[in-house]
Design a protein around this motif. Structure first.
Motif, PDB file in Angstrom:
ATOM      1  N   ILE A  59      58.541  44.000  48.197  1.00  0.00           N
ATOM      2  CA  ILE A  59      57.154  44.384  47.939  1.00  0.00           C
ATOM      3  C   ILE A  59      56.788  45.289  49.106  1.00  0.00           C
ATOM      4  O   ILE A  59      56.945  44.916  50.262  1.00  0.00           O
TER       5      ILE A  59
ATOM      6  N   ASN B 263      55.394  47.279  52.113  1.00  0.00           N
ATOM      7  CA  ASN B 263      54.410  47.081  53.178  1.00  0.00           C
ATOM      8  C   ASN B 263      53.346  48.146  52.952  1.00  0.00           C
ATOM      9  O   ASN B 263      53.610  49.335  53.097  1.00  0.00           O
TER      10      ASN B 263
ATOM     11  N   HIS C 277      64.644  44.694  55.309  1.00  0.00           N
ATOM     12  CA  HIS C 277      63.351  44.183  55.786  1.00  0.00           C
ATOM     13  C   HIS C 277      63.383  42.703  56.121  1.00  0.00           C
ATOM     14  O   HIS C 277      62.505  42.210  56.819  1.00  0.00           O
ATOM     15  N   LYS C 278      64.424  41.999  55.650  1.00  0.00           N
ATOM     16  CA  LYS C 278      64.504  40.566  55.937  1.00  0.00           C
ATOM     17  C   LYS C 278      65.385  40.255  57.151  1.00  0.00           C
ATOM     18  O   LYS C 278      65.657  39.103  57.447  1.00  0.00           O
ATOM     19  N   VAL C 279      65.831  41.292  57.835  1.00  0.00           N
ATOM     20  CA  VAL C 279      66.727  41.084  58.970  1.00  0.00           C
ATOM     21  C   VAL C 279      65.926  40.716  60.224  1.00  0.00           C
ATOM     22  O   VAL C 279      64.839  41.235  60.445  1.00  0.00           O
ATOM     23  N   ARG C 280      66.494  39.783  61.000  1.00  0.00           N
ATOM     24  CA  ARG C 280      65.876  39.348  62.264  1.00  0.00           C
ATOM     25  C   ARG C 280      64.419  38.952  62.056  1.00  0.00           C
ATOM     26  O   ARG C 280      64.114  38.207  61.148  1.00  0.00           O
ATOM     27  N   GLU C 281      63.498  39.518  62.881  1.00  0.00           N
ATOM     28  CA  GLU C 281      62.085  39.122  62.779  1.00  0.00           C
ATOM     29  C   GLU C 281      61.385  39.783  61.595  1.00  0.00           C
ATOM     30  O   GLU C 281      60.210  39.559  61.365  1.00  0.00           O
ATOM     31  N   GLY C 282      62.124  40.614  60.857  1.00  0.00           N
ATOM     32  CA  GLY C 282      61.506  41.392  59.787  1.00  0.00           C
ATOM     33  C   GLY C 282      61.307  42.819  60.260  1.00  0.00           C
ATOM     34  O   GLY C 282      60.913  43.045  61.402  1.00  0.00           O
ATOM     35  N   ILE C 283      61.610  43.793  59.400  1.00  0.00           N
ATOM     36  CA  ILE C 283      61.563  45.196  59.803  1.00  0.00           C
ATOM     37  C   ILE C 283      60.654  45.958  58.845  1.00  0.00           C
ATOM     38  O   ILE C 283      60.831  45.915  57.622  1.00  0.00           O
ATOM     39  N   ILE C 284      59.691  46.659  59.423  1.00  0.00           N
ATOM     40  CA  ILE C 284      58.751  47.439  58.611  1.00  0.00           C
ATOM     41  C   ILE C 284      59.427  48.728  58.144  1.00  0.00           C
ATOM     42  O   ILE C 284      60.262  49.297  58.843  1.00  0.00           O
TER      43      ILE C 284
ATOM     44  N   GLY D 275      53.075  39.219  48.953  1.00  0.00           N
ATOM     45  CA  GLY D 275      53.047  40.556  49.534  1.00  0.00           C
ATOM     46  C   GLY D 275      51.647  41.021  49.886  1.00  0.00           C
ATOM     47  O   GLY D 275      51.484  42.029  50.554  1.00  0.00           O
TER      48      GLY D 275
ATOM     49  N   ALA E 160      55.730  41.121  60.557  1.00  0.00           N
ATOM     50  CA  ALA E 160      56.030  42.302  59.724  1.00  0.00           C
ATOM     51  C   ALA E 160      56.032  41.991  58.232  1.00  0.00           C
ATOM     52  O   ALA E 160      55.667  42.831  57.418  1.00  0.00           O
ATOM     53  N   LEU E 161      56.446  40.798  57.843  1.00  0.00           N
ATOM     54  CA  LEU E 161      56.508  40.469  56.419  1.00  0.00           C
ATOM     55  C   LEU E 161      55.240  39.800  55.907  1.00  0.00           C
ATOM     56  O   LEU E 161      55.147  39.490  54.725  1.00  0.00           O
TER      57      LEU E 161
ATOM     58  N   GLN F 194      55.516  35.783  50.729  1.00  0.00           N
ATOM     59  CA  GLN F 194      56.538  36.230  49.766  1.00  0.00           C
ATOM     60  C   GLN F 194      57.518  35.129  49.356  1.00  0.00           C
ATOM     61  O   GLN F 194      58.704  35.389  49.138  1.00  0.00           O
TER      62      GLN F 194
ATOM     63  N   ARG G  72      61.174  35.222  51.101  1.00  0.00           N
ATOM     64  CA  ARG G  72      61.544  36.305  52.035  1.00  0.00           C
ATOM     65  C   ARG G  72      60.943  36.101  53.420  1.00  0.00           C
ATOM     66  O   ARG G  72      61.604  36.337  54.431  1.00  0.00           O
TER      67      ARG G  72
ATOM     68  N   LYS H  12      62.590  33.508  55.942  1.00  0.00           N
ATOM     69  CA  LYS H  12      63.816  33.895  56.641  1.00  0.00           C
ATOM     70  C   LYS H  12      63.500  34.537  57.996  1.00  0.00           C
ATOM     71  O   LYS H  12      64.091  34.180  59.016  1.00  0.00           O
ATOM     72  N   THR H  13      62.558  35.466  57.992  1.00  0.00           N
ATOM     73  CA  THR H  13      62.253  36.167  59.242  1.00  0.00           C
ATOM     74  C   THR H  13      61.424  35.281  60.173  1.00  0.00           C
ATOM     75  O   THR H  13      61.535  35.379  61.392  1.00  0.00           O
TER      76      THR H  13
ATOM     77  N   PHE I  90      63.764  33.017  61.995  1.00  0.00           N
ATOM     78  CA  PHE I  90      64.469  33.763  63.044  1.00  0.00           C
ATOM     79  C   PHE I  90      63.600  33.857  64.303  1.00  0.00           C
ATOM     80  O   PHE I  90      64.085  33.730  65.425  1.00  0.00           O
ATOM     81  N   GLN I  91      62.305  34.063  64.102  1.00  0.00           N
ATOM     82  CA  GLN I  91      61.405  34.177  65.257  1.00  0.00           C
ATOM     83  C   GLN I  91      61.240  32.851  65.984  1.00  0.00           C
ATOM     84  O   GLN I  91      61.188  32.807  67.203  1.00  0.00           O
TER      85      GLN I  91
END
Lengths: 341, 327
Positions: free
Chosen positions: A254, A256, A290-297, B16, B40-41, B192, B198, B201-202, B205-206
């Motif tokens: 979805i 950003n 976008h789901k990698v690590r802390e999340g990527i914009i 979202g 971010a998500l 999400q 979704r 998951k992030t 990680f944090q």
């Protein structure tokens, strides 16, 4: 001609060697450093010590293809699809198989011999085979190994009104946009990732994003376009010739909204035509990124591709050029601090 | 707790598009937390450092809904589902978008009920033409099917978004109590979830917690010829044994069950082979995170109106707080 080179190179998912070599040769003069990760993704670095947001641009090198899984006693080859392929588009198509690019044709029973009932039903994968003209199994195995992959053979040509046809615009058009972008100069740390195995589940993109830890990531794609006869407005997804398509929602993402609106505002500021990709299904590498690590914009920018995942695909060269312009404008604005991740 | 749930259920938060509800949720825990932020998500995260192992609570803040993908010249909107929403269930309902615009869902005539898909649906916001519609909504705008929350009896509520605003309310209460008691806790209102867990998951990680407890609805099976599910409304919270995304490790499962026994809390057991939750995303994040779940049974999960029993939610708070204390 870059699009011709890239679309005609071989590279079904997991077998990206040839296309990777082609791209490496294209980008080497323009990037500071390039290397390949364990999955085979080609990573290019350009100005990574500059100030500003670390941006990763992604385009997948792999294409949908076929894998040879069995050889019949009579020398005909059985295959499975690599990636999403509609079996109904396969009959009678020429293919090239393996590193030697052996020619074959996907055969089926001629219309003369079909029963009236057979004529009404599309052929399934089980009924299809690849004929390489071998006299028997041993002869076939002297030319092709089990596990070899096959690609479509369509040659690149410019046709009609600023259009081009080829195989694998998904996603060699994205690769071409990325190559052109790497040729230019931007005042920010830029990473280009030519990823692998997108067509079988976005597998290459996650690990490269994990490695690079970008602040912003953008997937450059070729995407579904069905602006043809009888398709209602909400069934087209994108329209050829209306400019690069920005993702709002797909099978894995979805958008950003803040980044989407940033991209839209850049397009408007630079008077670059754009459209929104209006369909629920499908996805691109950003879905994994976008789901990698802390999340990527980030987001997705796509060139509309008619007859995507089929042997012959069609794009508008205007869309291609406008996508290059839009990516360039976005990087320029990012370098100026136009968006805070 | 009822007032809190009613307040939270008032927010429109399709996957979202959780920012409004996240702001409200974080406001409710800010005073006891060291830090609150959104990521971010779109996850809403609160942290409170303290004694003992770090326990994270996770409750998804989002709900399934619809998104505008096309605006017709005549002013009608075409939508797609966001998460698992059945087209048939929307016909004739009111839809409210996150910007407050509301409309009615219509369906093209000549389509049989069983054939209805999103291709045949439209949302009528009363716009005279496409330009008027575009001044009110935009492609990518999300909304939900409205259904008011009503009191069924002294203990039961039914309505929209109870899955999972009830879980958010449980997590808020538990976090506040655990934080006040000096424990090392964090809380994630995940984003999400309905589109594939979704945010979880992030967020995992944090936070990288020593234990994560997922708080979510689980379908009850105590209705006429219901899908088989050995869970009853009002019979206590359900300790997650497994769902479609995760099998809870023995140590975590035993801890929750033992805690319930010691505290005299009646519990049930959640075995939901096809269930989707945040548990799997959390469990497989980083190098693996111990995950468990405390769920509240709910009837009609996945439909516009779900029914819950507040006693299950209240007992869930007690169980979680005690499980954090004794972990």
């Amino acid at each position: 001609m870059l699009l011709k080179k890239l679309t005609e190179a071989m590279g079904p998912s997991g077998f990206e060697d040839e296309i990777r070599n082609v791209i490496r040769e294209e980008v080497t003069p323009y990037v500071d450093k390039h290397y390949t990760d364990v999955l085979g993704t080609l990573i290019c670095e350009k100005g990574v010590n500059k100030n500003g947001p670390r941006v990763m641009l992604d385009a997948h090198m792999d294409e949908v293809g076929l894998m040879i899984v069995h050889v019949e006693e009579n020398g005909l080859l059985r295959f499975r699809p690599l990636g999403g392929i509609d079996p109904r588009v396969l009959v009678s198509k020429p293919v090239q198989i393996g590193p030697q690019k052996r020619f074959g044709v996907i055969g089926a029973k001629p219309i003369h011999l079909q029963s009236p009932e057979e004529r009404t039903k599309p052929l399934s994968l089980k009924q299809l085979y690849i004929d390489i003209g071998a006299k028997d199994k041993d002869d076939a195995l002297s030319a092709v190994k089990l596990g070899d992959v096959a690609m479509f053979t369509t040659k690149y040509e410019e046709i009609g009104d600023h259009c081009a046809k080829a195989k694998s615009f998904d996603d060699r058009v994205g690769c071409a946009v990325l190559v052109e972008t790497l040729k230019a100069q931007f005042d920010l740390p830029l990473y280009g990732a030519f990823t692998v195995q997108e067509e079988i589940g976005l597998r290459g993109a996650g690990p490269v994003a994990y490695r690079l830890q970008p602040d912003i990531a953008i997937a450059l794609e070729g995407t579904v376009c069905f602006d043809v006869a009888d398709a209602p407005g909400h069934g087209q997804s994108t329209i050829m010739g209306k400019g690069p398509a920005l993702t709002v929602h797909d099978g894995q993402t979805i958008a950003n909204r803040r980044f989407l609106e940033f991209m839209m505002s850049v397009a408007e500021k630079y008077s670059i035509p754009y459209q929104l990709r209006r369909v629920k299904g499908g996805s691109n590498d950003y879905g994994a990124i976008h789901k990698v690590r802390e999340g990527i914009i980030g987001g997705g920018i796509s060139v509309p591709v008619r007859y995507i995942h089929a042997p012959t695909q069609l794009i508008s060269l205007d869309d291609y050029q406008n996508t290059i312009r839009l990516v360039s404008a976005i990087l320029t604005e990012l370098a100026k601090g136009g968006f805070t991740a | 707790m009822k007032d809190l749930i009613l307040k939270l259920a008032g927010y429109v938060a399709p996957s979202g598009s959780e920012s409004a509800v996240q702001e409200a949720l974080l406001e409710l825990v800010k005073d006891v937390a060291d830090e609150v932020y959104t990521d971010a998500l779109g996850n809403g995260i609160a942290k409170k450092s303290g004694n003992g192992p770090h326990v994270a609570l996770a409750a998804h803040a989002d709900e399934a809904g619809v998104m505008v993908i096309h605006i017709e010249d005549e002013g009608f909107l075409r939508v797609i589902s966001v998460g698992d929403v059945k087209a048939q269930a929307l016909v004739g309902r009111h839809v409210k978008f996150t910007n407050g615009v509301t409309g009615v869902v219509g369906v093209e005539s000549k389509v049989k009920l069983e054939d209805i898909s999103f291709d045949n649906l439209y949302v009528d916001i009363g716009a005279e033409n496409g330009d008027v519609a575009k001044s009110k909504v935009y492609i990518g705008l999300s909304g939900v099917a409205l259904e008011p929350v009503v009191d069924i009896d002294e203990h039961k509520l039914a309505g929209r978004a109870l899955d999972n605003r009830v879980g958010c309310a449980i997590a808020i209460e538990a976090f506040r109590q655990a934080a006040a008691a000096g424990h090392n806790v964090s809380l994630v209102f995940t984003s999400q979830q309905t589109v594939g867990a979704r945010g979880a998951k992030t967020a995992a990680f944090q936070l990288q917690p020593d234990l994560a407890i997922v708080v979510d609805a689980v379908p009850a099976g105590d209705m006429p010829q219901a899908t088989r599910m050995d869970l009853k409304l009002g019979a206590g919270p359900a300790v997650k044994i497994m769902d479609g995304t995760a099998i809870v490790p023995l140590k975590v499962k035993d801890h929750l069950i033992e805690t319930a026994k010691k505290e005299g809390i009646d519990i049930q057991y959640e075995v939901w082979p096809r269930g989707l939750s945040d548990a799997g995303s959390i469990q497989l994040s980083v190098d693996g995170i111990p995950v468990g779940g405390v769920s509240y049974p709910a009837r009609y999960v996945g439909n516009t109106s779900t029914m819950v029993d507040l006693r299950d939610a209240e007992a869930a708070v007690r169980l979680i707080v005690e499980a954090i204390r004794s972990y």
